[in-house]
Structure formats: structure tokens, C-alpha cells
Design a protein around this motif. Sequence first.
Motif, PDB file in Angstrom:
ATOM      1  N   SER A  43       0.830  -1.208   0.000  1.00  0.00           N
ATOM      2  CA  SER A  43       0.000   0.000   0.000  1.00  0.00           C
ATOM      3  C   SER A  43       0.859   1.252   0.000  1.00  0.00           C
ATOM      4  N   VAL A  44       1.950   1.235   0.734  1.00  0.00           N
ATOM      5  CA  VAL A  44       2.864   2.387   0.739  1.00  0.00           C
ATOM      6  C   VAL A  44       3.340   2.664  -0.685  1.00  0.00           C
ATOM      7  N   LYS A  45       3.734   1.619  -1.381  1.00  0.00           N
ATOM      8  CA  LYS A  45       4.243   1.780  -2.750  1.00  0.00           C
ATOM      9  C   LYS A  45       3.131   2.146  -3.725  1.00  0.00           C
ATOM     10  N   ARG A  46       1.970   1.486  -3.608  1.00  0.00           N
ATOM     11  CA  ARG A  46       0.852   1.738  -4.532  1.00  0.00           C
ATOM     12  C   ARG A  46       0.328   3.167  -4.404  1.00  0.00           C
ATOM     13  N   LEU A  47       0.300   3.697  -3.172  1.00  0.00           N
ATOM     14  CA  LEU A  47      -0.172   5.065  -2.936  1.00  0.00           C
ATOM     15  C   LEU A  47       0.922   6.109  -3.154  1.00  0.00           C
ATOM     16  N   GLY A  48       2.154   5.658  -3.327  1.00  0.00           N
ATOM     17  CA  GLY A  48       3.256   6.598  -3.531  1.00  0.00           C
ATOM     18  C   GLY A  48       3.527   7.447  -2.298  1.00  0.00           C
ATOM     19  N   LEU A  49       3.400   6.846  -1.121  1.00  0.00           N
ATOM     20  CA  LEU A  49       3.565   7.606   0.113  1.00  0.00           C
ATOM     21  C   LEU A  49       5.022   8.010   0.322  1.00  0.00           C
ATOM     22  N   LYS A  50       5.208   9.265   0.683  1.00  0.00           N
ATOM     23  CA  LYS A  50       6.537   9.829   0.960  1.00  0.00           C
ATOM     24  C   LYS A  50       6.380  10.825   2.096  1.00  0.00           C
ATOM     25  N   VAL A  51       7.428  10.988   2.888  1.00  0.00           N
ATOM     26  CA  VAL A  51       7.421  12.010   3.930  1.00  0.00           C
ATOM     27  C   VAL A  51       7.224  13.371   3.270  1.00  0.00           C
ATOM     28  N   GLY A  52       6.326  14.163   3.827  1.00  0.00           N
ATOM     29  CA  GLY A  52       6.028  15.487   3.295  1.00  0.00           C
ATOM     30  C   GLY A  52       4.796  15.526   2.407  1.00  0.00           C
ATOM     31  N   LYS A  53       4.326  14.362   1.953  1.00  0.00           N
ATOM     32  CA  LYS A  53       3.157  14.301   1.083  1.00  0.00           C
ATOM     33  C   LYS A  53       1.885  14.420   1.914  1.00  0.00           C
ATOM     34  N   GLU A  54       0.870  15.099   1.374  1.00  0.00           N
ATOM     35  CA  GLU A  54      -0.425  15.171   2.041  1.00  0.00           C
ATOM     36  C   GLU A  54      -1.146  13.839   1.870  1.00  0.00           C
ATOM     37  N   ALA A  55      -1.859  13.444   2.928  1.00  0.00           N
ATOM     38  CA  ALA A  55      -2.605  12.187   2.915  1.00  0.00           C
ATOM     39  C   ALA A  55      -3.744  12.302   3.917  1.00  0.00           C
ATOM     40  N   TYR A  56      -4.616  11.320   3.907  1.00  0.00           N
ATOM     41  CA  TYR A  56      -5.751  11.281   4.818  1.00  0.00           C
ATOM     42  C   TYR A  56      -5.633  10.071   5.736  1.00  0.00           C
ATOM     43  N   ALA A  57      -5.909  10.254   7.014  1.00  0.00           N
ATOM     44  CA  ALA A  57      -6.134   9.142   7.930  1.00  0.00           C
ATOM     45  C   ALA A  57      -7.645   8.944   7.932  1.00  0.00           C
ATOM     46  N   ILE A  58      -8.081   7.760   7.540  1.00  0.00           N
ATOM     47  CA  ILE A  58      -9.508   7.473   7.414  1.00  0.00           C
ATOM     48  C   ILE A  58      -9.849   6.420   8.460  1.00  0.00           C
ATOM     49  N   ILE A  59     -10.721   6.792   9.381  1.00  0.00           N
ATOM     50  CA  ILE A  59     -11.000   5.934  10.520  1.00  0.00           C
ATOM     51  C   ILE A  59     -12.414   5.385  10.404  1.00  0.00           C
ATOM     52  N   LYS A  60     -12.526   4.068  10.397  1.00  0.00           N
ATOM     53  CA  LYS A  60     -13.816   3.375  10.356  1.00  0.00           C
ATOM     54  C   LYS A  60     -13.747   2.286  11.417  1.00  0.00           C
ATOM     55  N   ALA A  61     -14.562   2.392  12.440  1.00  0.00           N
ATOM     56  CA  ALA A  61     -14.560   1.443  13.563  1.00  0.00           C
ATOM     57  C   ALA A  61     -13.170   1.430  14.204  1.00  0.00           C
ATOM     58  N   THR A  62     -12.506   0.285  14.233  1.00  0.00           N
ATOM     59  CA  THR A  62     -11.185   0.207  14.871  1.00  0.00           C
ATOM     60  C   THR A  62     -10.051   0.202  13.859  1.00  0.00           C
ATOM     61  N   SER A  63     -10.350   0.373  12.584  1.00  0.00           N
ATOM     62  CA  SER A  63      -9.321   0.349  11.550  1.00  0.00           C
ATOM     63  C   SER A  63      -8.969   1.755  11.089  1.00  0.00           C
ATOM     64  N   VAL A  64      -7.702   1.959  10.785  1.00  0.00           N
ATOM     65  CA  VAL A  64      -7.258   3.226  10.206  1.00  0.00           C
ATOM     66  C   VAL A  64      -6.648   2.918   8.850  1.00  0.00           C
ATOM     67  N   MET A  65      -7.152   3.598   7.817  1.00  0.00           N
ATOM     68  CA  MET A  65      -6.622   3.452   6.467  1.00  0.00           C
ATOM     69  C   MET A  65      -5.986   4.775   6.060  1.00  0.00           C
ATOM     70  N   VAL A  66      -5.144   4.765   5.069  1.00  0.00           N
ATOM     71  CA  VAL A  66      -4.516   5.972   4.553  1.00  0.00           C
ATOM     72  C   VAL A  66      -4.930   6.136   3.099  1.00  0.00           C
ATOM     73  N   GLY A  67      -5.331   7.360   2.712  1.00  0.00           N
ATOM     74  CA  GLY A  67      -5.732   7.647   1.330  1.00  0.00           C
ATOM     75  C   GLY A  67      -5.094   8.921   0.840  1.00  0.00           C
ATOM     76  N   VAL A  68      -4.947   9.049  -0.440  1.00  0.00           N
ATOM     77  CA  VAL A  68      -4.401  10.249  -1.071  1.00  0.00           C
ATOM     78  C   VAL A  68      -5.279  10.635  -2.256  1.00  0.00           C
ATOM     79  N   ASP A  69      -5.275  11.920  -2.595  1.00  0.00           N
ATOM     80  CA  ASP A  69      -5.952  12.355  -3.811  1.00  0.00           C
ATOM     81  C   ASP A  69      -5.200  11.830  -5.019  1.00  0.00           C
ATOM     82  N   GLU A  70      -5.898  11.525  -6.084  1.00  0.00           N
ATOM     83  CA  GLU A  70      -5.248  11.040  -7.297  1.00  0.00           C
ATOM     84  C   GLU A  70      -4.754  12.181  -8.133  1.00  0.00           C
TER      85      GLU A  70
END
Length: 70
Positions: A43-70
Motif C-alpha cells: 500500500s505504501v508503494k501503490r499510494l506513492g507515500l513519501k514524507v512530506g506528502k499530504e494524505a488522509y487518515a480514514i478511521i472506520k470502527a477500529t481500523s485506520v486506512m490511509v488515502g491520497v488524492d489522485e
Amino acid sequence: MKLSARNQLKGKIISIEEGAVNAIVEIEIAGGDVVTATISMGSVKRLGLKVGKEAYAIIKATSVMVGVDE
């Protein structure tokens, strides 16, 4: 990006600690609070996550997901 989860916290990635399978991603949100999520390295690679990049912490119940704008 549209999601059913209402708890979407936009912030900036301040740290990514990569492991063999998973990574720990820290996102600093408004007010200086930090949300931490453990996600797969794929997921880190697929989303292209890098320090300094904007992202979302998405919380549903007890899980936290990370999302980015395309």
C-alpha cells in the motif's frame, strides 16, 4: 475521493518506518496531533507515500486506512 467513512483527517506524512511486510505511517493533522497507522508495504508503494506528502487518515470502527488524492 469519496468514502462512506466520515472520519477523514487530512494531514501531512511526517514519518514512514518501513518493515519487511508492513510500514508504520505517521500523519500530522491540524493542531499538531499525530495519527499512526500500520499498513502494508504494498500500500505504501501503490499510494506513492513519501514524507512530506499530504494524505488522509480514514478511521472506520477500529481500523485506520490511509488515502491520497489522485
